[in-house]
Design an enzyme around this catalytic site. Sequence first.
Site, PDB file in Angstrom:
ATOM      1  N   LYS A  90       0.837  -1.186   0.000  1.00  0.00           N
ATOM      2  CA  LYS A  90       0.000   0.000   0.000  1.00  0.00           C
ATOM      3  C   LYS A  90       0.882   1.249   0.000  1.00  0.00           C
ATOM      4  CE  LYS A  90      -0.232   0.987   4.850  1.00  0.00           C
ATOM      5  NZ  LYS A  90      -0.109   2.271   5.407  1.00  0.00           N
ATOM      6  N   LYS A 114      -1.440 -10.765  10.242  1.00  0.00           N
ATOM      7  CA  LYS A 114      -1.263 -10.934  11.691  1.00  0.00           C
ATOM      8  C   LYS A 114      -2.049 -12.148  12.167  1.00  0.00           C
ATOM      9  CE  LYS A 114      -0.493  -6.062  12.770  1.00  0.00           C
ATOM     10  NZ  LYS A 114       0.756  -6.093  13.502  1.00  0.00           N
ATOM     11  N   GLU A 170      -1.654   4.647  18.109  1.00  0.00           N
ATOM     12  CA  GLU A 170      -0.192   4.611  18.225  1.00  0.00           C
ATOM     13  C   GLU A 170       0.228   5.672  19.232  1.00  0.00           C
ATOM     14  OE1 GLU A 170       2.119   3.865  14.383  1.00  0.00           O
ATOM     15  OE2 GLU A 170       0.300   4.856  13.703  1.00  0.00           O
ATOM     16  N   ASP A 202      -3.606   6.360   5.444  1.00  0.00           N
ATOM     17  CA  ASP A 202      -2.535   5.480   5.923  1.00  0.00           C
ATOM     18  C   ASP A 202      -3.091   4.268   6.669  1.00  0.00           C
ATOM     19  OD1 ASP A 202       0.298   5.041   6.167  1.00  0.00           O
ATOM     20  OD2 ASP A 202       0.104   5.474   8.303  1.00  0.00           O
ATOM     21  N   HIS A 259      -5.972  -0.863   6.346  1.00  0.00           N
ATOM     22  CA  HIS A 259      -5.936  -1.801   7.480  1.00  0.00           C
ATOM     23  C   HIS A 259      -7.277  -1.933   8.188  1.00  0.00           C
ATOM     24  CE1 HIS A 259      -1.735  -1.744   6.781  1.00  0.00           C
ATOM     25  NE2 HIS A 259      -1.445  -0.671   7.473  1.00  0.00           N
TER      26      HIS A 259
END
Lengths: 334, 513
Positions: B166, B200, B234, B253, B258
Amino acid sequence: MTTAVSPERILRDLHALWESLARETAPPEGHSVLRACAMTLIVIAEDNAEAAGIAQTLGLVMQEHPHRAVIVRVRSGSAPELGYQVTAQCWRPFGRNRQICCEQVEMAATEASLADAVPALLAITAPDLPVAVWCRSPGLFGVPALASLFARADRVIVDSRDFGDPPAALGLLTRSAAQGRGSLADLAWGSVTRWREIVAEIFEDPACRASLPRLQRLRVLHSAGAVPTTAFYLAGWILSALERDGIEAGFVGVEPVGGGIEGIALEAAGSTISIRRAQGTAVLIEIDGLRNCTAAPRLSEAELLGTELGVMGRDPVFERTLPVAARIAARAPR
Amino acid sequence: MGQDNPFQDSLRFGRRVPPCAIVIFGANGDLTRRKLMPALYALAAERRLPPGFAVIGSSRTRIGDEQFREKIRAALAEFPPAAPFDEEIWRAFANTLFYVAGDTGDPDLYRRIGEKLGDAERRFETGGNVLFYLSLQPSLYETAAAGLGAAGLARGTGWRRLVIEKPFGHDTASARQLNAALGEVFPESSIYRIDHYLGKETVQNIFAFRFANGIFEPIWNRRYVNQVQITAAESIGVEGRGAYYQEAGALRDMIQNHLLQVMATIGMEPPALYEAGAVRDERAKLLRSVRIMKPEEVAVEAAAGQYGRARIGGVDALGFREEPGVEPDSQTVTYAAVTLFVENWRWAGVPFYLRTGKRLPRQVTDIAIHFHAAPHAPFADAGSNAGANGSAIAPDLLIIRIQPEEGLSLRFLSKQPGAGMRLRPVSMDFDYGASFGAREPSAYETLLLDAMRGDSTLYIRQDAVEASWAIVEPVLQDWGSRRLEFPNYAAGTWGPAAADEMLARRGHAWRNA
């Protein structure tokens, strides 16, 4: 060590153990404890079996397969003695605050009291979770008092490398498997997985596969001395996979490089495949003169046990191999 | 081929990977050093790479094979792989590493890569199978793909696959343009778009949790679920990526890729089979079912934020506009929250709240499924300790933690010990690490192996990319069309007040608020 074994009392003691652990580590002073349990693992061992080795193996296995461990130490004698104690095995994964703990029950029994111990063992298994029995001492595998325990277990694990007489051991395991004692597993079988994988990788090549119908002879090389069960397993596996007669299986004792299995040689008309252990973990593969190198690390008891605990259902390849290996062993010159 | 090999043992042996070569464009870049090479080394150490294997790195830096190997060795020391470093394994791995220097715009680069691939095929028997990994600036994807096509490298004796990272475009139109350009060289079935979140273990575990257990599926719908909150927080800032981040922003982003992929995994219908086509069909269907916001809805269904300076734990934390490489009047969004609705029978009326941000109080990625409260509460005054703010009975909550400390928690009410009926929320926890102590493969290990095996289940298909852009585009357009009052949240806090207000309109609150 207390003097009587009542399942209710053991379970009460386990409960009290968790309460005291929770009190000792309660926030904010400490960090709470996580109780982890994915199965019950019952270990049957003779009293003279190395206690530290078993504890170390269980400590390592717990981190991958958290379980309620019940260790039964059996000593010879006719006195109907039984006793137990409960403890917790805890570890803190790297970078985490919370301790993970598994419970452990140690029971002492005599051969005479084993029949009484089995109902107590079954009563203290963690409910609704699989039960594995690891029969650490080969002498106890055939004890009639344990038959009902083996029959109720999801997995019964032995290590035939510890049995004195490999052909007799394979015969005993074959008969046990035929009687439907749980799902039988042998750490010796797990120890040859990497050798089997190397063979399978070689025959991923269609050119090598094309030579299989011409295969005439197979040799399993082992450390000089009696042919080990692992060598019979490898030969039995290759023959059972090919499902045809006319292949001569032989065993050759050689100067040990790594101990145990030292190599495999497959000979077909016009083609030879040789797999030999070299120094360290290295294994040299030679196919019609072309050489390659791969690795076959020796696995520890904890790694082998951990692998078997990860296979809770049936192992069809092992089931297919065991009787063939036993037949080859029975015919092999002593 | 596998059925013909009588020695295969699917129970005991690792999943087979065919022989192949990997060509990494951007082999000197950050991603290669931090993620790709440590992942490949870990796979080599665990003998999960095929016997016939080679890596050909390429970038503009003029170095040879040996220097490239030295650089990779240094990278492994700086970013240690999951498997411990072993000199013997490294030597064997290093022997499979090669390098071709050149510019992606130079046709001669592809001719030389073709020669190197031919060498690798002869020497390592890679079977003509090649995985091209574009670890490049996205603006170079089309150039690289065209170069591969013109040099005839997109076709060969074995399979040829293309992996891209990406962002897949910066809006719907550019994503379509990119897909069209790549599609001229590689068929869609050979294009692997990586979203490392899908690699993941805990995101994959959502499939197991939802579709291997019978007890959750009956309550996985609007009748029982009140709202879903997906958070990717984050604690760090842009960490030297200010220039890149200034172009992307939090919505592009994180949310466009995601978090929408996580949402699709949570909300999708059960696939008939766990295989690429069936799973990707269902994920794409869910994304296409998301209601597209009208321009006038953006102000109430989305919240933008940018962190300002603060003092955290006695240390001064810079505001975004003070970060190196960032314009002093930057309009870049470092926090984004959106409310989405899925227009199907399962989810009609259930808000999905997605949020992500930098410089939030702690790093956490999780999904919180809030269930409806019990329809009738017979316990008068019982809930005085039950709610998050001590005033209301807390509804049941299922939390799927993706990072850190992956696992599941189910919060429900229990009677407090003692006289009377006083309720208190308690938590039942499943810790992934505690129950499976074995090392979890990194997302890149999983995804690289899958690409080599030709399993695209965890990769994103073109239609899903376009559907994701369609969802965020109204928000991007609105935020891009006006001047936002930034900074509007202090570093170390849970984001702007507008994000709390977005939920408060429906009587909801962020789980940590």
